[in-house]
Design a protein around this motif. Sequence first.
Motif, PDB file in Angstrom:
ATOM      1  N   SER A  13       0.858  -1.213  -0.223  1.00  0.00           N
ATOM      2  CA  SER A  13      -0.118   0.038  -0.127  1.00  0.00           C
ATOM      3  C   SER A  13       0.823   1.228  -0.114  1.00  0.00           C
ATOM      4  O   SER A  13       0.682   2.185  -0.811  1.00  0.00           O
ATOM      5  N   LYS A  14       1.802   1.118   0.673  1.00  0.00           N
ATOM      6  CA  LYS A  14       3.038   2.454   0.511  1.00  0.00           C
ATOM      7  C   LYS A  14       3.487   2.495  -0.338  1.00  0.00           C
ATOM      8  O   LYS A  14       3.659   3.686  -1.046  1.00  0.00           O
ATOM      9  N   LEU A  15       3.900   1.599  -1.170  1.00  0.00           N
ATOM     10  CA  LEU A  15       4.528   1.821  -2.560  1.00  0.00           C
ATOM     11  C   LEU A  15       3.412   2.291  -3.627  1.00  0.00           C
ATOM     12  O   LEU A  15       3.938   3.076  -4.459  1.00  0.00           O
ATOM     13  N   VAL A  16       2.272   1.610  -3.601  1.00  0.00           N
ATOM     14  CA  VAL A  16       1.267   2.062  -4.460  1.00  0.00           C
ATOM     15  C   VAL A  16       1.227   3.514  -4.327  1.00  0.00           C
ATOM     16  O   VAL A  16       0.733   4.299  -5.145  1.00  0.00           O
ATOM     17  N   GLY A  17       0.823   3.937  -3.118  1.00  0.00           N
ATOM     18  CA  GLY A  17       0.670   5.441  -2.506  1.00  0.00           C
ATOM     19  C   GLY A  17       1.965   6.361  -3.299  1.00  0.00           C
ATOM     20  O   GLY A  17       1.544   7.337  -3.740  1.00  0.00           O
ATOM     21  N   SER A  18       3.100   5.798  -3.094  1.00  0.00           N
ATOM     22  CA  SER A  18       4.266   6.672  -3.720  1.00  0.00           C
ATOM     23  C   SER A  18       3.989   6.685  -4.963  1.00  0.00           C
ATOM     24  O   SER A  18       4.421   7.583  -5.643  1.00  0.00           O
ATOM     25  N   TYR A  19       3.922   5.616  -5.676  1.00  0.00           N
ATOM     26  CA  TYR A  19       3.577   5.506  -7.119  1.00  0.00           C
ATOM     27  C   TYR A  19       2.410   6.591  -7.522  1.00  0.00           C
ATOM     28  O   TYR A  19       2.741   7.312  -8.644  1.00  0.00           O
ATOM     29  N   LYS A  20       1.542   6.655  -6.873  1.00  0.00           N
ATOM     30  CA  LYS A  20       0.223   7.412  -7.421  1.00  0.00           C
ATOM     31  C   LYS A  20       0.618   9.100  -7.074  1.00  0.00           C
ATOM     32  O   LYS A  20       0.217   9.950  -7.662  1.00  0.00           O
ATOM     33  N   SER A  21       1.301   9.435  -6.254  1.00  0.00           N
ATOM     34  CA  SER A  21       1.421  10.820  -5.587  1.00  0.00           C
ATOM     35  C   SER A  21       2.783  11.189  -6.226  1.00  0.00           C
ATOM     36  O   SER A  21       2.801  12.429  -6.154  1.00  0.00           O
ATOM     37  N   GLY A  22       3.632  10.383  -6.729  1.00  0.00           N
ATOM     38  CA  GLY A  22       4.815  10.987  -7.462  1.00  0.00           C
ATOM     39  C   GLY A  22       4.320  11.494  -8.887  1.00  0.00           C
ATOM     40  O   GLY A  22       3.255  11.430  -9.170  1.00  0.00           O
ATOM     41  N   LYS A  23       5.210  12.029  -9.499  1.00  0.00           N
ATOM     42  CA  LYS A  23       5.074  12.849 -10.767  1.00  0.00           C
ATOM     43  C   LYS A  23       6.162  12.119 -11.913  1.00  0.00           C
ATOM     44  O   LYS A  23       7.375  12.292 -11.559  1.00  0.00           O
ATOM     45  N   ALA A  24       5.419  11.483 -12.783  1.00  0.00           N
ATOM     46  CA  ALA A  24       6.277  10.985 -13.923  1.00  0.00           C
ATOM     47  C   ALA A  24       6.594  12.211 -15.117  1.00  0.00           C
ATOM     48  O   ALA A  24       5.441  12.632 -15.332  1.00  0.00           O
ATOM     49  N   THR A  25       7.824  12.279 -15.365  1.00  0.00           N
ATOM     50  CA  THR A  25       7.943  13.366 -16.494  1.00  0.00           C
ATOM     51  C   THR A  25       8.655  12.754 -17.532  1.00  0.00           C
ATOM     52  O   THR A  25       9.130  11.623 -17.317  1.00  0.00           O
ATOM     53  N   CYS A  26       8.838  13.191 -18.645  1.00  0.00           N
ATOM     54  CA  CYS A  26       9.392  12.782 -19.715  1.00  0.00           C
ATOM     55  C   CYS A  26      11.212  13.024 -19.741  1.00  0.00           C
ATOM     56  O   CYS A  26      11.959  12.560 -20.563  1.00  0.00           O
ATOM     57  N   SER A  27      11.491  13.638 -18.629  1.00  0.00           N
ATOM     58  CA  SER A  27      12.875  13.643 -18.475  1.00  0.00           C
ATOM     59  C   SER A  27      13.511  12.556 -17.619  1.00  0.00           C
ATOM     60  O   SER A  27      13.205  12.878 -16.279  1.00  0.00           O
ATOM     61  N   ILE A  28      13.797  11.581 -18.079  1.00  0.00           N
ATOM     62  CA  ILE A  28      14.325  10.551 -17.338  1.00  0.00           C
ATOM     63  C   ILE A  28      15.566  10.571 -16.609  1.00  0.00           C
ATOM     64  O   ILE A  28      16.536  10.902 -17.418  1.00  0.00           O
ATOM     65  N   GLU A  29      15.584  10.296 -15.300  1.00  0.00           N
ATOM     66  CA  GLU A  29      16.996  10.740 -14.767  1.00  0.00           C
ATOM     67  C   GLU A  29      17.865   9.614 -15.031  1.00  0.00           C
ATOM     68  O   GLU A  29      17.544   8.512 -15.071  1.00  0.00           O
ATOM     69  N   GLU A  30      19.343  10.066 -15.095  1.00  0.00           N
ATOM     70  CA  GLU A  30      20.234   9.330 -15.587  1.00  0.00           C
ATOM     71  C   GLU A  30      20.957   8.424 -14.411  1.00  0.00           C
ATOM     72  O   GLU A  30      21.365   7.470 -14.358  1.00  0.00           O
ATOM     73  N   LYS A  31      21.139   9.339 -13.024  1.00  0.00           N
ATOM     74  CA  LYS A  31      21.612   8.736 -12.142  1.00  0.00           C
ATOM     75  C   LYS A  31      20.732   8.755 -10.867  1.00  0.00           C
ATOM     76  O   LYS A  31      19.851   9.580 -10.716  1.00  0.00           O
ATOM     77  N   ILE A  32      20.592   7.419 -10.528  1.00  0.00           N
ATOM     78  CA  ILE A  32      19.599   7.245  -9.300  1.00  0.00           C
ATOM     79  C   ILE A  32      20.246   6.820  -8.160  1.00  0.00           C
ATOM     80  O   ILE A  32      20.842   5.765  -8.128  1.00  0.00           O
ATOM     81  N   PRO A  33      19.742   7.418  -7.044  1.00  0.00           N
ATOM     82  CA  PRO A  33      20.480   6.986  -5.543  1.00  0.00           C
ATOM     83  C   PRO A  33      20.010   5.535  -5.338  1.00  0.00           C
ATOM     84  O   PRO A  33      18.715   5.469  -5.293  1.00  0.00           O
ATOM     85  N   CYS A  34      20.599   4.784  -4.721  1.00  0.00           N
ATOM     86  CA  CYS A  34      20.212   3.372  -3.989  1.00  0.00           C
ATOM     87  C   CYS A  34      20.649   3.513  -2.523  1.00  0.00           C
ATOM     88  O   CYS A  34      21.714   3.191  -2.096  1.00  0.00           O
ATOM     89  N   PRO A  35      19.743   3.915  -1.828  1.00  0.00           N
ATOM     90  CA  PRO A  35      19.882   4.221  -0.561  1.00  0.00           C
ATOM     91  C   PRO A  35      19.773   2.958   0.534  1.00  0.00           C
ATOM     92  O   PRO A  35      19.458   1.898  -0.007  1.00  0.00           O
ATOM     93  N   GLU A  36      20.694   2.940   1.462  1.00  0.00           N
ATOM     94  CA  GLU A  36      20.675   1.742   2.572  1.00  0.00           C
ATOM     95  C   GLU A  36      19.347   1.974   3.487  1.00  0.00           C
ATOM     96  O   GLU A  36      19.369   2.983   4.240  1.00  0.00           O
ATOM     97  N   LYS A  37      18.761   0.763   3.599  1.00  0.00           N
ATOM     98  CA  LYS A  37      17.567   0.781   4.378  1.00  0.00           C
ATOM     99  C   LYS A  37      17.593  -0.445   5.163  1.00  0.00           C
ATOM    100  O   LYS A  37      17.726  -1.721   4.364  1.00  0.00           O
ATOM    101  N   LYS A  38      17.586  -0.801   6.320  1.00  0.00           N
ATOM    102  CA  LYS A  38      17.732  -2.089   7.043  1.00  0.00           C
ATOM    103  C   LYS A  38      16.427  -2.772   7.155  1.00  0.00           C
ATOM    104  O   LYS A  38      16.306  -4.075   7.297  1.00  0.00           O
ATOM    105  N   SER A  39      15.319  -1.925   6.982  1.00  0.00           N
ATOM    106  CA  SER A  39      13.917  -2.661   7.052  1.00  0.00           C
ATOM    107  C   SER A  39      13.099  -2.080   5.778  1.00  0.00           C
ATOM    108  O   SER A  39      12.916  -0.989   5.174  1.00  0.00           O
ATOM    109  N   TRP A  40      12.261  -3.130   5.439  1.00  0.00           N
ATOM    110  CA  TRP A  40      11.582  -2.682   4.265  1.00  0.00           C
ATOM    111  C   TRP A  40      10.275  -1.802   4.577  1.00  0.00           C
ATOM    112  O   TRP A  40       9.720  -1.155   3.926  1.00  0.00           O
ATOM    113  N   LEU A  41       9.706  -1.935   5.888  1.00  0.00           N
ATOM    114  CA  LEU A  41       9.124  -0.846   6.424  1.00  0.00           C
ATOM    115  C   LEU A  41       9.588   0.594   6.395  1.00  0.00           C
ATOM    116  O   LEU A  41       8.688   1.573   6.543  1.00  0.00           O
ATOM    117  N   GLU A  42      10.804   0.773   6.194  1.00  0.00           N
ATOM    118  CA  GLU A  42      11.421   2.141   5.945  1.00  0.00           C
ATOM    119  C   GLU A  42      11.581   2.646   4.667  1.00  0.00           C
ATOM    120  O   GLU A  42      12.189   3.482   4.388  1.00  0.00           O
TER     121      GLU A  42
END
Length: 230
Positions: A13-42
């Motif tokens: 539900s959290k991921l779907v909410g993030s998907y729906k509330s985000g904004k998709a633009t035609c400018s596709i980012e070349e560099k994407i951060p991959c953060p460290e998270k110890k828990s999927w709930l985070e």
Amino acid sequence: MKKIKIIGEKIVSKLVGSYKSGKATCSIEEKIPCPEKKSWLEIDCRPIYFFRNWDMRRLPSEGGAAFIFHDGCNLNVVAVMEDSDVFSDAGPSNDETWVKGDVLELFIQPGGAGRYYELHVAPNLATLQLAIPDIEGFRARKYQFEELFFDSESEFGADSITLGDFKGWWGLVCVPAKKIALDLSPESSAKFAVCRYNYWRGREKPECSSTAALSKLSFHTPEEWQTMQF
């Protein structure tokens, strides 16, 4: 033996909410951060939307987004995808998933390496795991399909989603970094793309999409993949 990972409805539900509330633009980012998270709930990383960049840079008719993070040992990639006809007829392991129904695909090439990896998961938990020595050999059809099979020791997950007006499925791949020689230390990077085949029964062709800014419909183009930064 295949490892299966289950994520709860709260995370989905959290991921779907993030998907729906985000904004998709035609400018596709070349560099994407991959953060460290110890828990999927985070999970709070931003959605990386699927596009048909080779087709007038438009969104697919049924959209989706991937999310990436690591936990210090594993690279985690999960996607939520709109889909009005969720299905796959692929066999459990190392079948031709991309011609037998819906499938989520992760392409990952550790920094400075020629070898790259292709990991699939379908909504029926069919999986495909390939290690490809080099793109030149692949394009020259140097390798037989069976020669590329690889046990990444990944955990895979998939299930359907029905949440409010969102209908589709989620898929995930959790791959041990050591199995693919991936350096998760700060300032390291890797090339990657998360791609999708979206089929509808009764239609001849699927709709393909990718997070990367591909100039043509060919997922095996590491020179055009995005850069994952740790």
